[in-house]
Scaffold this motif. Structure first.
Motif, PDB file in Angstrom:
ATOM      1  N   LEU A 237      39.584 -37.557 -39.469  1.00  0.00           N
ATOM      2  CA  LEU A 237      40.409 -37.523 -38.121  1.00  0.00           C
ATOM      3  C   LEU A 237      41.710 -37.417 -38.493  1.00  0.00           C
ATOM      4  O   LEU A 237      42.781 -36.370 -37.817  1.00  0.00           O
ATOM      5  CB  LEU A 237      39.789 -38.147 -37.118  1.00  0.00           C
ATOM      6  N   SER A 238      42.484 -38.413 -39.001  1.00  0.00           N
ATOM      7  CA  SER A 238      43.604 -38.580 -39.222  1.00  0.00           C
ATOM      8  C   SER A 238      43.907 -37.627 -40.449  1.00  0.00           C
ATOM      9  O   SER A 238      45.459 -36.656 -40.186  1.00  0.00           O
ATOM     10  CB  SER A 238      43.728 -39.879 -39.724  1.00  0.00           C
ATOM     11  N   MET A 239      43.931 -37.578 -40.792  1.00  0.00           N
ATOM     12  CA  MET A 239      43.672 -36.637 -42.394  1.00  0.00           C
ATOM     13  C   MET A 239      44.169 -34.428 -41.724  1.00  0.00           C
ATOM     14  O   MET A 239      45.240 -34.690 -42.101  1.00  0.00           O
ATOM     15  CB  MET A 239      43.333 -36.410 -43.215  1.00  0.00           C
ATOM     16  N   THR A 240      42.895 -34.752 -41.098  1.00  0.00           N
ATOM     17  CA  THR A 240      43.167 -33.146 -40.634  1.00  0.00           C
ATOM     18  C   THR A 240      44.340 -33.296 -38.820  1.00  0.00           C
ATOM     19  O   THR A 240      43.945 -32.142 -38.589  1.00  0.00           O
ATOM     20  CB  THR A 240      41.659 -33.082 -40.187  1.00  0.00           C
ATOM     21  N   ALA A 241      45.224 -34.355 -38.656  1.00  0.00           N
ATOM     22  CA  ALA A 241      45.203 -34.215 -37.137  1.00  0.00           C
ATOM     23  C   ALA A 241      46.458 -33.251 -36.816  1.00  0.00           C
ATOM     24  O   ALA A 241      46.897 -32.135 -35.762  1.00  0.00           O
ATOM     25  CB  ALA A 241      45.902 -35.336 -37.207  1.00  0.00           C
ATOM     26  N   PHE A 242      47.585 -32.948 -38.735  1.00  0.00           N
ATOM     27  CA  PHE A 242      47.598 -31.260 -38.030  1.00  0.00           C
ATOM     28  C   PHE A 242      47.083 -30.167 -37.224  1.00  0.00           C
ATOM     29  O   PHE A 242      47.866 -29.633 -37.319  1.00  0.00           O
ATOM     30  CB  PHE A 242      48.465 -31.315 -39.291  1.00  0.00           C
ATOM     31  N   LEU A 243      45.708 -29.528 -38.152  1.00  0.00           N
ATOM     32  CA  LEU A 243      45.637 -28.769 -37.075  1.00  0.00           C
ATOM     33  C   LEU A 243      45.280 -28.416 -35.725  1.00  0.00           C
ATOM     34  O   LEU A 243      45.246 -27.503 -35.408  1.00  0.00           O
ATOM     35  CB  LEU A 243      43.877 -29.201 -37.879  1.00  0.00           C
ATOM     36  N   ALA A 244      45.550 -29.304 -35.203  1.00  0.00           N
ATOM     37  CA  ALA A 244      46.203 -29.452 -33.725  1.00  0.00           C
ATOM     38  C   ALA A 244      47.032 -28.004 -33.261  1.00  0.00           C
ATOM     39  O   ALA A 244      46.892 -27.588 -32.539  1.00  0.00           O
ATOM     40  CB  ALA A 244      45.756 -30.746 -32.821  1.00  0.00           C
ATOM     41  N   ASP A 245      47.777 -28.217 -34.743  1.00  0.00           N
ATOM     42  CA  ASP A 245      49.129 -27.673 -33.897  1.00  0.00           C
ATOM     43  C   ASP A 245      49.053 -25.931 -34.652  1.00  0.00           C
ATOM     44  O   ASP A 245      49.744 -24.530 -34.394  1.00  0.00           O
ATOM     45  CB  ASP A 245      50.097 -27.912 -34.741  1.00  0.00           C
ATOM     46  N   ILE A 246      47.500 -25.794 -35.356  1.00  0.00           N
ATOM     47  CA  ILE A 246      47.327 -24.620 -36.104  1.00  0.00           C
ATOM     48  C   ILE A 246      46.380 -23.967 -34.548  1.00  0.00           C
ATOM     49  O   ILE A 246      45.292 -24.236 -34.308  1.00  0.00           O
ATOM     50  CB  ILE A 246      46.546 -24.625 -36.719  1.00  0.00           C
ATOM     51  N   GLU A 247      47.062 -22.423 -34.096  1.00  0.00           N
ATOM     52  CA  GLU A 247      45.943 -21.769 -33.164  1.00  0.00           C
ATOM     53  C   GLU A 247      45.415 -20.533 -33.465  1.00  0.00           C
ATOM     54  O   GLU A 247      45.395 -19.934 -34.518  1.00  0.00           O
ATOM     55  CB  GLU A 247      47.060 -21.350 -31.803  1.00  0.00           C
ATOM     56  N   LEU A 248      44.413 -21.644 -34.196  1.00  0.00           N
ATOM     57  CA  LEU A 248      43.245 -20.638 -35.075  1.00  0.00           C
ATOM     58  C   LEU A 248      43.242 -18.933 -34.985  1.00  0.00           C
ATOM     59  O   LEU A 248      42.729 -17.968 -34.904  1.00  0.00           O
ATOM     60  CB  LEU A 248      42.151 -21.410 -35.888  1.00  0.00           C
ATOM     61  N   VAL A 249      42.299 -19.105 -33.219  1.00  0.00           N
ATOM     62  CA  VAL A 249      41.775 -18.108 -32.428  1.00  0.00           C
ATOM     63  C   VAL A 249      42.139 -18.653 -30.363  1.00  0.00           C
ATOM     64  O   VAL A 249      42.306 -19.443 -30.565  1.00  0.00           O
ATOM     65  CB  VAL A 249      40.622 -18.444 -32.048  1.00  0.00           C
ATOM     66  N   SER A 250      42.494 -17.238 -30.075  1.00  0.00           N
ATOM     67  CA  SER A 250      43.328 -17.366 -29.343  1.00  0.00           C
ATOM     68  C   SER A 250      42.348 -16.906 -27.842  1.00  0.00           C
ATOM     69  O   SER A 250      42.230 -17.583 -26.734  1.00  0.00           O
ATOM     70  CB  SER A 250      43.892 -15.990 -28.636  1.00  0.00           C
ATOM     71  N   ASP A 251      40.907 -16.203 -28.310  1.00  0.00           N
ATOM     72  CA  ASP A 251      39.840 -16.523 -27.107  1.00  0.00           C
ATOM     73  C   ASP A 251      38.421 -17.815 -27.233  1.00  0.00           C
ATOM     74  O   ASP A 251      38.294 -18.757 -28.222  1.00  0.00           O
ATOM     75  CB  ASP A 251      38.892 -15.313 -28.103  1.00  0.00           C
ATOM     76  N   PRO A 252      39.205 -18.612 -26.268  1.00  0.00           N
ATOM     77  CA  PRO A 252      38.131 -20.406 -26.968  1.00  0.00           C
ATOM     78  C   PRO A 252      36.723 -19.751 -26.248  1.00  0.00           C
ATOM     79  O   PRO A 252      35.686 -20.945 -27.256  1.00  0.00           O
ATOM     80  CB  PRO A 252      38.411 -20.523 -24.588  1.00  0.00           C
ATOM     81  N   LEU A 253      35.651 -18.859 -26.089  1.00  0.00           N
ATOM     82  CA  LEU A 253      34.563 -19.069 -26.208  1.00  0.00           C
ATOM     83  C   LEU A 253      34.623 -18.922 -27.832  1.00  0.00           C
ATOM     84  O   LEU A 253      32.898 -19.479 -27.756  1.00  0.00           O
ATOM     85  CB  LEU A 253      33.636 -17.448 -25.926  1.00  0.00           C
ATOM     86  N   ILE A 254      34.976 -18.194 -28.272  1.00  0.00           N
ATOM     87  CA  ILE A 254      34.907 -17.785 -29.593  1.00  0.00           C
ATOM     88  C   ILE A 254      35.224 -18.796 -30.790  1.00  0.00           C
ATOM     89  O   ILE A 254      34.648 -19.524 -31.208  1.00  0.00           O
ATOM     90  CB  ILE A 254      35.925 -16.923 -29.993  1.00  0.00           C
ATOM     91  N   ALA A 255      36.595 -19.657 -30.125  1.00  0.00           N
ATOM     92  CA  ALA A 255      36.913 -21.475 -30.407  1.00  0.00           C
ATOM     93  C   ALA A 255      35.625 -22.265 -30.374  1.00  0.00           C
ATOM     94  O   ALA A 255      35.470 -22.779 -31.418  1.00  0.00           O
ATOM     95  CB  ALA A 255      37.885 -21.989 -29.834  1.00  0.00           C
ATOM     96  N   ALA A 256      34.536 -22.264 -29.140  1.00  0.00           N
ATOM     97  CA  ALA A 256      33.625 -22.936 -28.178  1.00  0.00           C
ATOM     98  C   ALA A 256      32.202 -22.397 -29.900  1.00  0.00           C
ATOM     99  O   ALA A 256      31.940 -23.799 -30.155  1.00  0.00           O
ATOM    100  CB  ALA A 256      33.036 -22.725 -27.912  1.00  0.00           C
ATOM    101  N   ILE A 257      32.181 -21.658 -30.367  1.00  0.00           N
ATOM    102  CA  ILE A 257      31.203 -21.398 -31.018  1.00  0.00           C
ATOM    103  C   ILE A 257      32.001 -21.180 -32.126  1.00  0.00           C
ATOM    104  O   ILE A 257      31.120 -22.013 -32.957  1.00  0.00           O
ATOM    105  CB  ILE A 257      31.243 -19.334 -30.941  1.00  0.00           C
TER     106      ILE A 257
END
Length: 285
Positions: free
Chosen positions: A88-108
């Motif tokens: 979790l600490s090593m991948t914390a930087f991923l929170a700043d990356i917007e991979l997808v804009s659609d929240p439903l796709i993100a949930a899936i």
């Protein structure tokens, strides 16, 4: 080799969980069950880093598991207790990356990653070190169903998050939970599922010889009574792999074109011709 595979599955599973949480769940504010949901609730009120909260929860659960369930069980949670907060600490930087804009796709996507991660860890015979420990204790002490207790705990955690979440977060969160459990179950039964054939045929002896002698499959015969004819007969029950279904059905109808065959899915099969009975997932050595 088995030891390497055991730890590799646990490490990969925890890594996928960490990536899903940091990259998709936390930034989107989805509701979630289990220790993830509990950590999100604490983070909502305490404003502490997610990895810090998870570390605290895992350490508490490890101590409880060690005290009530013994050293052997606690050791199966030790790896996850250490590596999950680390990932979790090593991948914390991923929170700043917007991979997808659609929240439903993100949930899936999050559900798929979390389902794979949980499935790999549990399939290994280990524990994620989270809130699955209290239900196990209650089952051993009072005989309560683990699945029922976990579902009740998840329900309370989800309902509490609903009180401060938006409708979009709630819908996507429920989608996340559904996809997670669906994918987890698929991973846990991967390579173990098979098909059960129930065959009613007047040529039951020839059918038995087909399975035992020609197809080299086990077959069980038992007496049945026809509901319409009220005549006694024998039915044949056999287990086959999915990829063998077409060839087996073809052979059955060559023996008896009028055979009545029922095909049903079974989640796991162990024994001769399948996974050995002595196999125990997650056994080290």
């Amino acid at each position: 080799m088995k030891t390497i595979q055991f730890f590799a599955r646990i490490l990969l599973g925890n890594f996928l969980l960490a990536v899903a949480v940091n990259m998709l769940v936390v930034p989107s504010g989805f509701i979630a069950g289990g220790s993830t949901g509990l950590a999100l609730i604490i983070m909502h009120w305490a404003r502490l880093p997610y990895s810090t909260i998870v570390t605290g929860i895992n350490l508490c659960m490890f101590a409880i598991g060690f005290f009530f369930l013994g050293k052997k069980f606690a050791l199966t949670t030790l790896v996850s207790t250490i590596v999950y907060p680390l990932f979790l600490s090593m991948t914390a930087f991923l929170a700043d990356i917007e991979l997808v804009s659609d929240p439903l796709i993100a949930a899936i996507m999050a559900g798929g990653l979390m389902g794979c991660g949980l499935g790999l860890v549990i399939q290994s015979g280990a524990s994620t070190g989270g809130l699955d420990i209290p239900p196990i204790i209650l089952e051993r002490k009072f005989g309560w169903s683990v699945s029922v207790t976990m579902n009740i705990m998840d329900l309370f955690i989800l309902v509490y998050q609903i009180t401060y979440s938006t409708p979009e977060q709630i819908i996507c969160g429920l989608t996340l939970v559904f996809v997670t459990y669906f994918v987890m179950n698929q991973i846990m039964t991967f390579g173990k599922a098979a098909l059960q054939l129930m065959i009613m045929s007047a040529r039951h002896e020839m059918m038995r010889q087909l399975f035992v002698d020609t197809l080299d499959k086990g077959a069980t015969l038992f007496w049945i009574e026809g509901g319409y004819t009220k005549k006694e007969a024998k039915a044949i029950c056999a287990i086959v792999a999915r990829k063998e279904l077409y060839e087996v059905q073809k052979a059955i109808y060559e023996v008896d074109p009028e055979a009545f065959v029922v095909v049903s899915k079974v989640s796991e099969v162990r024994g001769r011709g399948f996974k050995p009975l002595s196999h125990r997932p997650g056994k080290i050595g």
